[in-house]
Scaffold this motif. Structure first.
Motif, PDB file in Angstrom:
ATOM      1  N   VAL A 265       0.857  -1.188   0.000  1.00 29.25           N
ATOM      2  CA  VAL A 265       0.000   0.000   0.000  1.00 29.25           C
ATOM      3  C   VAL A 265       0.892   1.237   0.000  1.00 29.25           C
ATOM      4  O   VAL A 265       1.829   1.343   0.792  1.00 29.25           O
ATOM      5  CB  VAL A 265      -0.927   0.006   1.227  1.00 29.25           C
ATOM      6  CG1 VAL A 265      -1.800   1.268   1.241  1.00 29.25           C
ATOM      7  CG2 VAL A 265      -1.792  -1.244   1.247  1.00 29.25           C
ATOM      8  N   ILE A 266       0.607   2.173  -0.908  1.00 22.66           N
ATOM      9  CA  ILE A 266       1.382   3.417  -1.032  1.00 22.66           C
ATOM     10  C   ILE A 266       0.394   4.573  -1.008  1.00 22.66           C
ATOM     11  O   ILE A 266      -0.556   4.603  -1.796  1.00 22.66           O
ATOM     12  CB  ILE A 266       2.182   3.445  -2.345  1.00 22.66           C
ATOM     13  CG1 ILE A 266       3.118   2.236  -2.443  1.00 22.66           C
ATOM     14  CG2 ILE A 266       2.990   4.740  -2.461  1.00 22.66           C
ATOM     15  CD1 ILE A 266       3.719   2.039  -3.822  1.00 22.66           C
ATOM     16  N   ARG A 267       0.605   5.526  -0.116  1.00 22.63           N
ATOM     17  CA  ARG A 267      -0.370   6.606   0.035  1.00 22.63           C
ATOM     18  C   ARG A 267       0.336   7.941   0.242  1.00 22.63           C
ATOM     19  O   ARG A 267       1.355   8.033   0.931  1.00 22.63           O
ATOM     20  CB  ARG A 267      -1.292   6.322   1.216  1.00 22.63           C
ATOM     21  CG  ARG A 267      -2.397   7.378   1.423  1.00 22.63           C
ATOM     22  CD  ARG A 267      -3.391   6.895   2.459  1.00 22.63           C
ATOM     23  NE  ARG A 267      -4.301   7.955   2.890  1.00 22.63           N
ATOM     24  CZ  ARG A 267      -5.388   8.331   2.239  1.00 22.63           C
ATOM     25  NH1 ARG A 267      -5.679   7.757   1.080  1.00 22.63           N
ATOM     26  NH2 ARG A 267      -6.178   9.296   2.708  1.00 22.63           N
ATOM     27  N   GLY A 268      -0.190   8.968  -0.388  1.00 21.88           N
ATOM     28  CA  GLY A 268       0.334  10.318  -0.207  1.00 21.88           C
ATOM     29  C   GLY A 268      -0.607  11.323  -0.831  1.00 21.88           C
ATOM     30  O   GLY A 268      -1.581  10.971  -1.511  1.00 21.88           O
ATOM     31  N   LYS A 269      -0.330  12.587  -0.604  1.00 23.76           N
ATOM     32  CA  LYS A 269      -1.125  13.649  -1.203  1.00 23.76           C
ATOM     33  C   LYS A 269      -0.651  13.887  -2.627  1.00 23.76           C
ATOM     34  O   LYS A 269       0.549  13.923  -2.897  1.00 23.76           O
ATOM     35  CB  LYS A 269      -1.023  14.937  -0.386  1.00 23.76           C
ATOM     36  CG  LYS A 269      -1.993  16.026  -0.828  1.00 23.76           C
ATOM     37  CD  LYS A 269      -1.974  17.204   0.124  1.00 23.76           C
ATOM     38  CE  LYS A 269      -3.002  18.248  -0.294  1.00 23.76           C
ATOM     39  NZ  LYS A 269      -3.024  19.401   0.638  1.00 23.76           N
ATOM     40  N   THR A 334      -4.127   6.385  -3.186  1.00 25.87           N
ATOM     41  CA  THR A 334      -3.751   5.126  -2.539  1.00 25.87           C
ATOM     42  C   THR A 334      -3.442   4.118  -3.649  1.00 25.87           C
ATOM     43  O   THR A 334      -4.364   3.626  -4.309  1.00 25.87           O
ATOM     44  CB  THR A 334      -4.864   4.581  -1.640  1.00 25.87           C
ATOM     45  OG1 THR A 334      -5.169   5.532  -0.613  1.00 25.87           O
ATOM     46  CG2 THR A 334      -4.434   3.258  -0.985  1.00 25.87           C
ATOM     47  N   PHE A 335      -2.165   3.877  -3.895  1.00 24.80           N
ATOM     48  CA  PHE A 335      -1.771   2.815  -4.816  1.00 24.80           C
ATOM     49  C   PHE A 335      -1.729   1.502  -4.038  1.00 24.80           C
ATOM     50  O   PHE A 335      -1.224   1.449  -2.901  1.00 24.80           O
ATOM     51  CB  PHE A 335      -0.390   3.085  -5.402  1.00 24.80           C
ATOM     52  CG  PHE A 335      -0.336   4.245  -6.353  1.00 24.80           C
ATOM     53  CD1 PHE A 335      -0.989   4.192  -7.574  1.00 24.80           C
ATOM     54  CD2 PHE A 335       0.373   5.393  -6.032  1.00 24.80           C
ATOM     55  CE1 PHE A 335      -0.939   5.260  -8.461  1.00 24.80           C
ATOM     56  CE2 PHE A 335       0.435   6.466  -6.909  1.00 24.80           C
ATOM     57  CZ  PHE A 335      -0.218   6.407  -8.122  1.00 24.80           C
ATOM     58  N   VAL A 336      -2.246   0.456  -4.651  1.00 32.31           N
ATOM     59  CA  VAL A 336      -2.155  -0.883  -4.071  1.00 32.31           C
ATOM     60  C   VAL A 336      -1.497  -1.770  -5.107  1.00 32.31           C
ATOM     61  O   VAL A 336      -2.057  -2.016  -6.176  1.00 32.31           O
ATOM     62  CB  VAL A 336      -3.529  -1.431  -3.672  1.00 32.31           C
ATOM     63  CG1 VAL A 336      -3.377  -2.800  -3.010  1.00 32.31           C
ATOM     64  CG2 VAL A 336      -4.242  -0.464  -2.722  1.00 32.31           C
ATOM     65  N   ALA A 352      -8.816   3.375  -4.222  1.00 32.86           N
ATOM     66  CA  ALA A 352      -7.600   2.605  -4.490  1.00 32.86           C
ATOM     67  C   ALA A 352      -7.326   2.540  -5.985  1.00 32.86           C
ATOM     68  O   ALA A 352      -8.238   2.383  -6.800  1.00 32.86           O
ATOM     69  CB  ALA A 352      -7.715   1.200  -3.923  1.00 32.86           C
ATOM     70  N   THR A 353      -6.039   2.634  -6.350  1.00 31.69           N
ATOM     71  CA  THR A 353      -5.588   2.467  -7.730  1.00 31.69           C
ATOM     72  C   THR A 353      -4.687   1.240  -7.789  1.00 31.69           C
ATOM     73  O   THR A 353      -3.659   1.184  -7.095  1.00 31.69           O
ATOM     74  CB  THR A 353      -4.811   3.700  -8.220  1.00 31.69           C
ATOM     75  OG1 THR A 353      -5.661   4.844  -8.196  1.00 31.69           O
ATOM     76  CG2 THR A 353      -4.292   3.490  -9.647  1.00 31.69           C
ATOM     77  N   GLY A 417      -9.260   0.212   5.732  1.00 29.60           N
ATOM     78  CA  GLY A 417      -8.730   1.315   4.948  1.00 29.60           C
ATOM     79  C   GLY A 417      -7.229   1.442   5.028  1.00 29.60           C
ATOM     80  O   GLY A 417      -6.564   0.795   5.842  1.00 29.60           O
ATOM     81  N   PRO A 418      -6.637   2.288   4.163  1.00 33.61           N
ATOM     82  CA  PRO A 418      -5.169   2.396   4.097  1.00 33.61           C
ATOM     83  C   PRO A 418      -4.527   2.919   5.361  1.00 33.61           C
ATOM     84  O   PRO A 418      -3.374   2.580   5.660  1.00 33.61           O
ATOM     85  CB  PRO A 418      -4.946   3.351   2.917  1.00 33.61           C
ATOM     86  CG  PRO A 418      -6.239   4.097   2.772  1.00 33.61           C
ATOM     87  CD  PRO A 418      -7.307   3.147   3.178  1.00 33.61           C
TER      88      PRO A 418
END
Length: 425
Positions: A265-269, A334-336, A352-353, A417-418
């Motif tokens: 899981v990769i998450r950021g603005k 949110t990249f998965v 999610a992408t 959730g992430p």
């Protein structure tokens, strides 16, 4: 699908080894009419995109056209072109080591928004206008600061007979078709002799797209990790012979795909980018950077982007550009990263992408590259991160825009959730 072939604009497949040995190492042919001036027989012979010959960390949003040339005493090259209808373009000269350079304080790279228009024309990256205006750029052995549209032909002290390379880049043509990009005319001048070689072949509107050895990487991949799993960092910027784009900067992390129900899981603005692929005046009050993307690549030669064949026969490339990335109501992505078998479950998670691991190489090490293009004016861009291989340094500069990552069970991600996955990152 082969991952070691390049297609030339005149047609015919050549191996990567053959390309390196011939097209790159021996690019120039003598013109019969001008025996003292060595010119290419035709220009823009190598058209490359990351769809075949999948090498050197390609980005599926980019297309490159390459013209190798021979450095000669007194040589000057005039580049005459029209502004393209695309998100981004640039002209970059590379030395014989396939690296950009500075000569007399002048960069060998000229991005779209710094390219002055000809008299009576308008640069659509400088003021609002329909693309199509004209520009003229000079590759000069005596480039000096303060000169308009002049870039150095070669580094100072380069011997006559060495090879140089000119690359024209375009990201995201507005119509989605790289063959619609107008290719500049090149005129070679030396001691009163002038030659304008033709463009090699015709446009490839009906031909399969090709891929590139010139995708800009050149960053040392960070292997930093902590208890939360791999983390992104900016490595040293050695060029590595990969024709790096000076307008790009990268964060990277590497990992072996997890087994079972675990995903990355990769998450950021998300930084703001142009809302269309037509040119807009730059810098922009409504955009932070010009383009960003996440690409999943294999850490084995020839360093291809992941590509999987789907049941319907279509290809899923492991790149997700800004316009293909879902954002939540707060502007976060949110990249998965998971397997194609997990795709449906991942895409059912709000916001999610999905990004694919390789079907063909499920146990090979993967390299994830997070790209920022033309982000230097934006304080939280990758361009402003020190190249020290430290995730903490990247996070300190990018703040909310830093892509935090963690390994997580797909069931936890779906249920909680992430944020539940990233608590320890």
């Amino acid at each position: 699908m082969s991952t070691s072939r390049l297609r030339l604009r005149r047609g015919g497949w050549l191996s990567l080894t053959t390309i390196t040995a011939t097209v790159l190492a021996m690019p120039a042919l003598a013109s019969a009419a001008t025996p003292t001036l060595i010119t290419p027989a035709c220009v823009w012979r190598l058209e490359t995109t990351p769809s075949t010959a999948n090498v050197a960390f390609p980005d599926s949003g980019a297309t490159y056209w390459t013209t190798p040339f021979t450095v000669q005493d007194g040589l000057q090259v005039t580049v005459s072109g029209s502004y393209a209808d695309a998100r981004y373009t640039s002209l970059t000269v590379y030395d014989s080591n396939r690296s950009p350079f500075m000569t007399n304080g002048v960069s060998s790279s000229l991005p779209d928004y710094l390219t002055a228009p000809d008299a009576g024309s308008i640069n659509p990256w400088q003021q609002t206008a329909v693309p199509g205006g004209h520009f003229t750029v000079t590759l000069s052995p005596n480039a000096a600061t303060g000169e308009t549209n002049t870039v150095p032909l070669a580094p100072a002290g380069t011997r006559s007979g060495r090879t140089g390379y000119l690359i024209y880049r375009a990201y995201l043509p507005a119509d989605g078709n790289p063959s619609s990009i107008p290719l500049p005319t090149l005129t070679f001048d030396q001691d009163g002799t002038s030659v304008t070689p033709p463009v090699c072949g015709s446009t490839l509107s009906s031909d399969p797209p090709t891929t590139t050895t010139t995708a800009a990487a050149g960053a040392t991949v960070s292997s930093a990790a902590d208890s939360a799993g791999p983390q992104f960092a900016r490595g040293s910027s050695g060029t590595g012979g990969l024709f790096p784009n000076p307008d790009n900067a990268y964060l990277s992390e590497k990992l072996t795909p997890p087994t079972g129900n675990t995903v990355l899981v990769i998450r950021g603005k998300a930084p703001r980018t142009p809302q269309s692929n037509d040119p807009i005046p730059w810098p922009s009050a409504t955009s932070d950077i010009r383009y960003w993307s996440l690409c999943d690549n294999l850490a084995i030669p020839p360093l291809p982007v992941v590509v999987n064949t789907l049941p319907d026969g279509s290809l899923d490339y492991g790149c997700r550009a800004d316009y293909r990335t879902r954002l939540d109501v707060t502007g976060y992505y949110t990249f998965v990263v998971g397997t194609e078998a997990q795709r449906s479950a991942i895409e059912n998670i709000p916001g999610a992408t999905f990004v694919p691991f390789s079907n063909a190489h499920p146990t090979a090490q993967h390299i994830l590259l997070f790209r920022n293009l033309l982000g230097g004016e934006f304080e939280e861009s990758v361009q402003n991160v020190p190249s020290d291989n430290r995730p903490a340094s990247a996070a300190a500069v990018m703040k909310d825009y830093y892509p935090r990552s963690a390994l997580c069970s797909l069931s936890t991600l779906a249920a909680e959730g992430p944020q539940a996955c990233l608590r320890g990152s």
